[in-house]
Design a protein around this motif. Structure first.
Motif, PDB file in Angstrom:
ATOM      1  N   GLY A 208       0.934  -1.274  -0.018  1.00  0.00           N
ATOM      2  CA  GLY A 208      -0.290   0.002   0.168  1.00  0.00           C
ATOM      3  C   GLY A 208       0.996   1.360  -0.147  1.00  0.00           C
ATOM      4  N   TRP A 209       2.019   0.844   0.088  1.00  0.00           N
ATOM      5  CA  TRP A 209       3.055   2.238   0.312  1.00  0.00           C
ATOM      6  C   TRP A 209       3.554   2.664  -1.278  1.00  0.00           C
ATOM      7  CZ3 TRP A 209       6.185   3.929   4.913  1.00  0.00           C
ATOM      8  CH2 TRP A 209       5.561   3.413   5.989  1.00  0.00           C
ATOM      9  N   TRP A 210       3.807   3.647  -1.689  1.00  0.00           N
ATOM     10  CA  TRP A 210       4.165   3.979  -3.204  1.00  0.00           C
ATOM     11  C   TRP A 210       5.129   5.177  -2.922  1.00  0.00           C
ATOM     12  CZ3 TRP A 210       3.237   8.856  -4.349  1.00  0.00           C
ATOM     13  CH2 TRP A 210       2.030   9.345  -3.950  1.00  0.00           C
TER      14      TRP A 210
ATOM     15  N   PHE B  48       4.576   7.862   2.444  1.00  0.00           N
ATOM     16  CA  PHE B  48       5.141   7.481   3.454  1.00  0.00           C
ATOM     17  C   PHE B  48       4.701   8.201   4.834  1.00  0.00           C
ATOM     18  CE2 PHE B  48       9.020   6.025   0.862  1.00  0.00           C
ATOM     19  CZ  PHE B  48       8.374   5.066   0.196  1.00  0.00           C
ATOM     20  N   VAL B  49       4.327   7.209   5.719  1.00  0.00           N
ATOM     21  CA  VAL B  49       4.133   7.790   7.317  1.00  0.00           C
ATOM     22  C   VAL B  49       5.047   7.350   8.264  1.00  0.00           C
ATOM     23  CG1 VAL B  49       1.689   8.338   6.784  1.00  0.00           C
ATOM     24  CG2 VAL B  49       2.637   5.979   7.768  1.00  0.00           C
ATOM     25  N   ASP B  50       5.253   7.802   9.522  1.00  0.00           N
ATOM     26  CA  ASP B  50       6.183   7.413  10.353  1.00  0.00           C
ATOM     27  C   ASP B  50       5.548   6.306  11.225  1.00  0.00           C
ATOM     28  OD1 ASP B  50       4.802   9.120  12.114  1.00  0.00           O
ATOM     29  OD2 ASP B  50       6.367  10.771  12.430  1.00  0.00           O
ATOM     30  N   GLU B  51       6.242   5.959  12.452  1.00  0.00           N
ATOM     31  CA  GLU B  51       5.422   5.113  13.458  1.00  0.00           C
ATOM     32  C   GLU B  51       4.308   5.699  14.051  1.00  0.00           C
ATOM     33  OE1 GLU B  51       8.652   6.111  13.867  1.00  0.00           O
ATOM     34  OE2 GLU B  51       9.921   4.226  13.254  1.00  0.00           O
ATOM     35  N   GLU B  52       4.051   6.867  14.042  1.00  0.00           N
ATOM     36  CA  GLU B  52       2.590   7.678  14.558  1.00  0.00           C
ATOM     37  C   GLU B  52       1.802   7.806  13.606  1.00  0.00           C
ATOM     38  OE1 GLU B  52       2.763   7.928  18.046  1.00  0.00           O
ATOM     39  OE2 GLU B  52       4.839   7.243  17.822  1.00  0.00           O
TER      40      GLU B  52
ATOM     41  N   ARG C 118      15.551  15.547   1.668  1.00  0.00           N
ATOM     42  CA  ARG C 118      16.615  14.930   2.458  1.00  0.00           C
ATOM     43  C   ARG C 118      16.278  14.327   3.980  1.00  0.00           C
ATOM     44  NH1 ARG C 118      22.368  13.746   2.248  1.00  0.00           N
ATOM     45  NH2 ARG C 118      22.762  12.941   4.258  1.00  0.00           N
ATOM     46  N   SER C 119      15.568  15.460   4.703  1.00  0.00           N
ATOM     47  CA  SER C 119      15.012  15.198   5.962  1.00  0.00           C
ATOM     48  C   SER C 119      13.987  14.035   6.030  1.00  0.00           C
ATOM     49  CB  SER C 119      14.569  16.451   6.667  1.00  0.00           C
ATOM     50  OG  SER C 119      13.321  16.857   6.130  1.00  0.00           O
ATOM     51  N   GLY C 120      13.391  13.939   5.121  1.00  0.00           N
ATOM     52  CA  GLY C 120      12.497  12.726   5.017  1.00  0.00           C
ATOM     53  C   GLY C 120      13.023  11.497   4.848  1.00  0.00           C
ATOM     54  N   THR C 121      13.823  11.642   3.728  1.00  0.00           N
ATOM     55  CA  THR C 121      14.747  10.397   3.438  1.00  0.00           C
ATOM     56  C   THR C 121      15.564   9.630   4.620  1.00  0.00           C
ATOM     57  OG1 THR C 121      14.893  11.370   1.139  1.00  0.00           O
ATOM     58  CG2 THR C 121      16.094   9.371   1.697  1.00  0.00           C
ATOM     59  N   GLU C 122      16.048  10.773   5.599  1.00  0.00           N
ATOM     60  CA  GLU C 122      16.694  10.278   6.814  1.00  0.00           C
ATOM     61  C   GLU C 122      15.836   9.481   7.822  1.00  0.00           C
ATOM     62  OE1 GLU C 122      18.700  13.705   8.088  1.00  0.00           O
ATOM     63  OE2 GLU C 122      20.089  13.875   6.644  1.00  0.00           O
ATOM     64  N   GLN C 123      14.769   9.563   7.295  1.00  0.00           N
ATOM     65  CA  GLN C 123      13.626   9.001   8.517  1.00  0.00           C
ATOM     66  C   GLN C 123      13.226   7.662   8.080  1.00  0.00           C
ATOM     67  OE1 GLN C 123      10.206  11.456   9.831  1.00  0.00           O
ATOM     68  NE2 GLN C 123      11.446  13.207   9.068  1.00  0.00           N
TER      69      GLN C 123
END
Length: 125
Positions: free
Chosen positions: A43-45, A91-95, A103-108
């Motif tokens: 479901g992620w793309w 994309f979403v984080d654990e929350e 770049r800041s998102g790619t690092e996550q």
């Protein structure tokens, strides 16, 4: 096109810019490929740029494959390349919060996801 004495001529109309109007702005198209993930990431793309400028692509590959760098430097190079090639994602984080693009998102992103994205990016280019 008109023929004069066996010669072909064409008449060119003045462009809009010559008449004082602004000419349409031409831009290099950005082509993308949507990568649909599977498994835990079903479901992620991500939308991956498939026509990066050659110089930027070669610089990124050179950094990725340089034999005189540390593993950290290789990972930094991977993040740089993917940050440029990834032009959209869901994309979403654990929350459950959206991860920002860039770049800041790619690092996550987790390492396994980064690996899948890089393989998909190389396959699409």
């Amino acid at each position: 096109m008109a023929a004069r004495g066996g010669l072909k001529t064409s008449v060119r109309r003045p462009s809009a810019a010559a008449n004082g109007a602004k000419a349409p702005i031409r831009r290099m198209p950005i082509r993308t490929l949507r990568v649909e993930l599977a498994g835990d990431y079903a479901g992620w793309w991500a939308d991956v740029r498939t026509n990066p400028p050659m110089g930027r692509w070669l610089d990124g590959l050179a950094k990725l494959t340089a034999s005189d760098q540390s593993e950290r430097q290789s990972m930094e190079a991977l993040l740089d390349v993917l940050s440029f090639l990834l032009v959209g994602w869901n994309f979403v984080d654990e929350e459950g919060e959206a991860i920002p693009l860039g770049r800041s998102g790619t690092e996550q992103l987790p390492l396994d996801l980064l690996g899948e994205l890089f393989v998909a990016a190389r396959a699409g280019i």
